[in-house]
Design an enzyme around this catalytic site. Structure first.
Site, PDB file in Angstrom:
ATOM      1  N   PHE A 126     -20.073   8.324  -0.580  1.00 26.77           N
ATOM      2  CA  PHE A 126     -20.743   8.584  -1.874  1.00 26.77           C
ATOM      3  C   PHE A 126     -19.716   8.599  -3.005  1.00 26.77           C
ATOM      4  CE2 PHE A 126     -20.105  13.280  -2.728  1.00 26.77           C
ATOM      5  CZ  PHE A 126     -19.319  13.536  -1.612  1.00 26.77           C
TER       6      PHE A 126
ATOM      7  N   LYS B  77       0.861  -1.188   0.000  1.00 22.81           N
ATOM      8  CA  LYS B  77       0.000   0.000   0.000  1.00 22.81           C
ATOM      9  C   LYS B  77       0.889   1.226   0.000  1.00 22.81           C
ATOM     10  CE  LYS B  77      -4.458   0.843   0.138  1.00 22.81           C
ATOM     11  NZ  LYS B  77      -5.583  -0.030  -0.256  1.00 22.81           N
TER      12      LYS B  77
ATOM     13  N   ASP C  26      -7.020   4.152  -4.584  1.00 16.27           N
ATOM     14  CA  ASP C  26      -7.704   4.004  -3.301  1.00 16.27           C
ATOM     15  C   ASP C  26      -8.363   5.378  -3.100  1.00 16.27           C
ATOM     16  OD1 ASP C  26      -7.719   2.036  -0.775  1.00 16.27           O
ATOM     17  OD2 ASP C  26      -7.536   4.039   0.034  1.00 16.27           O
TER      18      ASP C  26
HETATM   19  O1  2IT Z   1      -8.165  -1.563  -0.750  1.00 12.95           O
HETATM   20  C1  2IT Z   1      -8.073  -2.079  -1.877  1.00 12.95           C
HETATM   21  O2  2IT Z   1      -8.140  -3.292  -2.050  1.00 12.95           O
HETATM   22  C2  2IT Z   1      -7.853  -1.187  -3.021  1.00 12.95           C
HETATM   23  N1  2IT Z   1      -7.803   0.015  -2.843  1.00 12.95           N
HETATM   24  C3  2IT Z   1      -7.660  -1.760  -4.396  1.00 12.95           C
HETATM   25  C4  2IT Z   1      -6.251  -2.181  -4.571  1.00 12.95           C
HETATM   26  C5  2IT Z   1      -5.886  -2.648  -5.946  1.00 12.95           C
HETATM   27  O3  2IT Z   1      -4.705  -2.970  -6.114  1.00 12.95           O
HETATM   28  O4  2IT Z   1      -6.723  -2.707  -6.840  1.00 12.95           O
END
Ligand code: 2IT
Length: 445
Positions: free
Chosen positions: A236, A124, A164
């Site tokens: 939303f 992440k 994200d």
């Molecule tokens: O929290 C998640 O799974 C995402 N934001 C998607 C992550 C992704 O690599 O598609």
């Protein structure tokens, strides 16, 4: 492994990282029994190794705004675990972003990605940059500066970011453009790309659609039908939009959405042009849902409140971590809620989860419910690697199948002797076992 002792030591190493410590405690508590039945895990110190990221990059991101002034943000990428596949997980651009939040998200991502059945590790990243109120040109310059620092650590077999909160198609496009220029390669090293340059059909809808495929299975397993059920949704944004769209298609009635300013209660249900209006609200970039009640007078706006006070059959938090706390859970339980499905990552606090499970409310954790997003990212990686693109129908079929497989794993590991399914336990154990076995097989690295 003794979880309390383990957590004391971890807290001493990472004081104040409360979201990260919360996510680790939840996973370790639920896998403890199974873990202790496997002395080989303890011997190889799998728990001690899995809670620490492989590595973390933190960097300064200088960029110039439209007034010509220099701005400085912080950037991060947490490469958490690549035992079962390349690091995979989104980028979050939001002023609240800090290392604790990205470590919790990266940690969750390991188990979520493992559940998808696809070969993806956990990672992440993000920045405290706020895209709200910025011009396109500012967002582009920021994304370029971000990628200038990170590109050498990314690649289709190394680390594959995506969106994200605060990172959508626009940001992914700018990030991809800079990567491609620096690397002189056009590869699938980011997902959520535009359809014209390697993106997958259904990726924008996937998190919300997948969540509803999962919720429908939760209900079916409990002998119920989603048709006619009332649902409270928070948020939303893109995820809430996908969830509302699919819930409505399935014949359920979504009666709330929310923003930082409060929530909307629409007793007639959010469907048709009202769903399109959600997109419009988002596009205005003001972070408010209040105008919905002006446009559709049958709806009411409740300033400064969360939707969890409304009586519904199903609650679906779709905004951000810890958005549903113990007090909210008490109201939902008192109002007879039957199902809670987290679509946001760690949307419920530990107190809320205890209340749901204690009251036999069927609770689906984010890492299972929202895994359709990253799963479809995995399908995008496959299409890129094969240099082909699948039809919307093909991708949606695969998404369906993956959500069923995730549900099956939760049932297998989470069913209690009285028949109640503890989805949190099921998801954590199933997700963990695969990664732990891979780590064992690969030795101490
Ligand atoms: O929290 C998640 O799974 C995402 N934001 C998607 C992550 C992704 O690599 O598609």
């Amino acid at each position: 492994m003794n979880v309390n002792k383990f957590m004391q030591q971890l807290e001493a190493k990472h004081p104040g990282e409360k979201e990260y410590l919360q996510a680790v405690r939840e996973v370790l508590t639920t896998i403890q029994d199974v873990y202790n039945q496997h002395p080989e895990f303890e011997k190889a110190k799998i728990a001690e190794r899995i809670v620490e990221p492989d590595r973390i990059f933190t960097f300064r991101i200088p960029w110039i705004d439209d007034k010509g002034e220099v701005q400085v943000n912080l950037g991060y990428r947490v490469q958490f675990n690549n035992a079962i596949g390349p690091y995979k997980g989104g980028l979050r651009f939001h002023p609240s972003v800090n290392l604790s939040i990205l470590k919790f998200l990266g940690f969750e991502q390991i188990f979520k990605n493992s559940l998808t059945t696809l070969p993806m590790g956990g990672g992440k990243g993000g920045s405290d940059f706020n895209p709200r109120g910025k011009s396109d040109a500012e967002v582009m310059r920021f994304c370029q500066a971000f990628m200038l620092e990170l590109w050498q650590h990314l690649g289709p077999d190394m680390d594959v970011p995506a969106g994200d909160i605060g990172v959508g198609a626009r940001e992914v496009g700018y990030l991809f453009g800079m990567y491609k220029k620096l690397k002189r390669e056009h590869t699938g090293m980011l997902t959520g790309k535009g359809l014209e340059f390697g993106g997958s059909l259904i990726r924008p809808e996937a998190t919300g659609f997948g969540a509803l495929y999962f919720v429908r299975q939760m209900l079916q397993h409990a002998g119920e039908d989603i048709k006619g059920k009332t649902i409270a949704v928070s948020g939303f944004g893109n995820v809430a939009w996908g969830a509302v769209t699919k819930a409505t298609q399935m014949g359920a009635k979504v009666v709330t959405i929310s923003g930082p300013d409060g929530y909307i209660y629409d007793p007639e249900g959010i469907s048709g042009e009202k769903i399109d209006y959600m997109l419009y609200l988002r596009a205005t970039c003001n972070d408010v849902v209040a105008p919905y009640a002006d446009k559709f007078p049958e709806a009411k706006f409740f300033a400064g409140k969360k939707p969890w006070e409304v009586k519904v059959d199903i609650a679906m938090p779709c905004a951000t971590q810890n958005e549903l706390n113990g007090d909210d859970a008490k109201m939902l339980v008192a109002n007879g809620v039957r199902f809670v499905a987290e679509v946001s990552n760690m949307g419920c606090t530990p107190e809320a989860i205890d209340l749901f499970i204690g009251n036999k409310v069927i609770y689906g954790p984010g890492k299972a419910v929202n895994a359709g997003g990253v799963a479809t990212s995995g399908l995008e990686m496959t299409q890129n690697a094969m240099h082909i693109s699948w039809s919307a129908e093909e991708v949606d079929d695969k998404l369906h199948h993956i959500m069923s497989e995730i549900h099956k794993q939760c049932i297998q590991y989470g069913t209690e002797p009285n028949g109640y399914v503890n989805y949190m336990k099921g998801a954590n154990i199933a997700g963990f076992m695969k990664v732990a076995k891979a780590m064992l097989a690969q030795g101490v690295v």
